[in-house]
Design an enzyme around this catalytic site. Structure first.
Site, short mmCIF file in Angstrom:
data_model
loop_
_atom_site.label_atom_id
_atom_site.label_comp_id
_atom_site.label_asym_id
_atom_site.label_seq_id
_atom_site.Cartn_x
_atom_site.Cartn_y
_atom_site.Cartn_z
N THR A 36 0.84 -1.19 0.00
CA THR A 36 0.00 0.00 0.00
C THR A 36 0.87 1.25 0.00
O THR A 36 2.11 1.18 -0.10
CB THR A 36 -1.04 -0.06 1.15
OG1 THR A 36 -1.95 1.03 0.98
CG2 THR A 36 -0.39 0.01 2.52
N LYS B 71 3.67 1.43 -3.82
CA LYS B 71 3.18 0.64 -4.96
C LYS B 71 4.07 0.75 -6.20
O LYS B 71 4.22 -0.21 -6.93
CB LYS B 71 1.74 1.07 -5.30
CG LYS B 71 0.73 0.70 -4.21
CD LYS B 71 -0.68 1.13 -4.60
CE LYS B 71 -1.68 0.76 -3.52
NZ LYS B 71 -3.06 1.03 -3.95
N ASP C 105 -6.67 -3.42 -7.65
CA ASP C 105 -7.73 -2.43 -7.36
C ASP C 105 -8.80 -2.42 -8.46
O ASP C 105 -10.00 -2.35 -8.16
CB ASP C 105 -7.13 -1.03 -7.22
CG ASP C 105 -6.47 -0.81 -5.87
OD1 ASP C 105 -6.84 -1.51 -4.91
OD2 ASP C 105 -5.58 0.04 -5.77
N1 LIG Z 1 -12.64 1.26 -1.95
C1 LIG Z 1 -11.36 1.02 -2.12
O1 LIG Z 1 -10.91 -0.13 -2.16
C2 LIG Z 1 -10.41 2.17 -2.32
C3 LIG Z 1 -9.16 1.95 -2.93
C4 LIG Z 1 -8.30 3.04 -3.10
C5 LIG Z 1 -8.68 4.31 -2.67
N2 LIG Z 1 -9.90 4.48 -2.09
C6 LIG Z 1 -10.34 5.83 -1.65
O2 LIG Z 1 -10.33 6.66 -2.80
C7 LIG Z 1 -10.02 8.00 -2.45
C8 LIG Z 1 -8.91 8.53 -3.37
O3 LIG Z 1 -7.73 7.77 -3.17
P1 LIG Z 1 -6.41 8.02 -4.06
O4 LIG Z 1 -5.40 7.07 -3.57
O5 LIG Z 1 -6.76 8.02 -5.51
O6 LIG Z 1 -6.03 9.51 -3.62
P2 LIG Z 1 -5.12 10.57 -4.41
O7 LIG Z 1 -4.17 9.89 -5.33
O8 LIG Z 1 -4.58 11.46 -3.36
O9 LIG Z 1 -6.19 11.40 -5.31
C9 LIG Z 1 -7.13 12.23 -4.70
C10 LIG Z 1 -8.15 12.72 -5.71
O10 LIG Z 1 -9.14 13.49 -5.01
C11 LIG Z 1 -9.18 14.83 -5.55
N3 LIG Z 1 -9.45 15.77 -4.48
C12 LIG Z 1 -8.93 15.78 -3.23
N4 LIG Z 1 -9.41 16.84 -2.53
C13 LIG Z 1 -10.24 17.50 -3.36
C14 LIG Z 1 -11.04 18.67 -3.22
N5 LIG Z 1 -11.09 19.38 -2.06
N6 LIG Z 1 -11.80 19.08 -4.27
C15 LIG Z 1 -11.77 18.38 -5.44
N7 LIG Z 1 -11.02 17.26 -5.64
C16 LIG Z 1 -10.28 16.84 -4.60
C17 LIG Z 1 -7.82 15.04 -6.17
O11 LIG Z 1 -7.90 16.08 -7.13
P3 LIG Z 1 -6.57 16.91 -7.57
O12 LIG Z 1 -5.87 16.05 -8.60
O13 LIG Z 1 -7.13 18.16 -8.13
O14 LIG Z 1 -5.75 17.11 -6.33
C18 LIG Z 1 -7.56 13.66 -6.78
O15 LIG Z 1 -8.29 13.49 -7.98
C19 LIG Z 1 -9.65 7.96 -0.97
O16 LIG Z 1 -10.77 8.38 -0.23
C20 LIG Z 1 -9.36 6.49 -0.70
O17 LIG Z 1 -9.65 6.12 0.64
C21 LIG Z 1 -10.77 3.45 -1.91
#
Ligand SMILES: NC(=O)c1ccc[n+]([C@@H]2O[C@H](COP(=O)([O-])OP(=O)(O)OC[C@H]3O[C@@H](n4cnc5c(N)ncnc54)[C@H](OP(=O)(O)O)[C@@H]3O)[C@@H](O)[C@H]2O)c1
Length: 268
Positions: free
Chosen positions: A60, A64, A99
């Site tokens: 994680t 990765k 994923d």
């Molecule tokens: N269900 C599952 O198995 C699973 C697996 C993986 C992740 N997740 C969840 O998915 C979410 C994203 O994870 P990630 O690893 O992809 O995170 P990440 O790489 O940090 O990406 C975050 C995303 O959210 C956007 N964002 C954050 N704050 C924002 C705001 N205030 N307004 C608009 N856009 C915003 C970012 O936009 P910008 O590019 O503009 O910053 C980016 O597109 C997390 O909540 C995580 O817990 C769930």
């Protein structure tokens, strides 16, 4: 006793020990699933020579990409250059990213009609999770459209997976033709503001899913359900992605059943 685990930094919050513990009990497997914190400065050495007592590991944040540089990558792992599941194949350590597999399996379980949709899948967000989801949907033959606060990141992800990026300002038009809407941003998570989208243009047959799983019903899913859309929460993705490692390590595809969902949901 077989030893597997999850490698990350920080990693103490991981729910994987509960998920794997449930399956060990259910299938009578004698094994341990450990939390393995590895600081970034030690990650190259760790993955270059995976400790011999580990049959495999989940990987994680933030390791990765580092792990992918040291193993033989397959499938989405090879396409994206990130891995979250490593296993041994004789002397070789192989890796993939589960994923996207988990995302599709969760959708298939929760709203199988999503496959009948003919319009594009609209993904909001362009982070690490978005690229796995977009890649899986493209691999499943679906046209994918990405919208993100930072347009350049959406364009970058779209170019990598063979999708199309649209500015957030044009999201109403993208919603109007979508048959699947996916939130992959962290908005809607406990402690974050909701993803504020006007769902009015979205066709009523469109399926709405959120990969945020805490809370299970995000504000986006609540609004979508009230409007009559089929919805799928993010817990299924978390549980289904874990089945890939379990099958590689123990030779059995485990079931994501109601008891497992309830057990993990109770920890949220
Ligand atoms: N269900 C599952 O198995 C699973 C697996 C993986 C992740 N997740 C969840 O998915 C979410 C994203 O994870 P990630 O690893 O992809 O995170 P990440 O790489 O940090 O990406 C975050 C995303 O959210 C956007 N964002 C954050 N704050 C924002 C705001 N205030 N307004 C608009 N856009 C915003 C970012 O936009 P910008 O590019 O503009 O910053 C980016 O597109 C997390 O909540 C995580 O817990 C769930």
């Amino acid at each position: 006793m077989r030893r597997v685990g999850v490698v990350g930094h920080p990693v103490a919050h991981s729910r994987s020990p509960q998920i794997f513990g449930h399956w060990f009990d259910r299938y009578g497997i004698v094994a341990r699933y450990d939390i393995i914190p590895v600081p970034p400065e030690e990650a190259d050495a760790f993955f270059a020579d995976l400790p011999a007592d580990l049959a495999g590991v989940n990987v994680t944040v933030p390791h990765k990409e580092t792990a992918a540089r040291h193993v033989a990558t397959e499938g989405a792992g090879a396409r994206l250059g990130v891995v979250n599941t490593l296993w041994r194949d004789g002397a070789i350590v192989r890796g993939t990213s589960s994923d996207g597999t988990g995302f599709l399996a969760s959708l298939d379980a929760g709203a199988p009609q999503w496959r009948d949709g003919t319009g594009p899948a609209l993904i909001v967000g362009a982070g690490g999770a978005a690229i796995a989801v977009a890649d899986a949907l493209v691999a499943a033959g679906r046209e994918v459209v990405l919208a993100n606060r930072t347009f350049a990141r959406a364009a970058e992800v779209a170019a990598k997976v063979g999708a199309r990026a649209v500015p957030m300002a044009d999201i109403a038009a993208a919603l109007a033709e979508a048959s699947l809407l996916v939130n992959t941003t962290s908005l809607g998570m406990v402690g974050s503001p909701p993803l504020a989208l006007d769902l009015a243009p979205l066709p009523s047959a469109a399926v709405v899913t959120d990969i945020v799983y805490n809370p299970l019903q995000t504000p986006l899913l609540a609004v979508a359900a009230a409007k009559g859309h089929a919805t799928v929460d993010g817990l299924g993705m978390l549980l289904h992605q874990a089945t890939v490692g379990f099958e590689k390590w123990f030779g059995l595809l485990p079931e994501v059943d109601a008891a497992l969902r309830a057990k993990v949901a109770a920890t949220l």
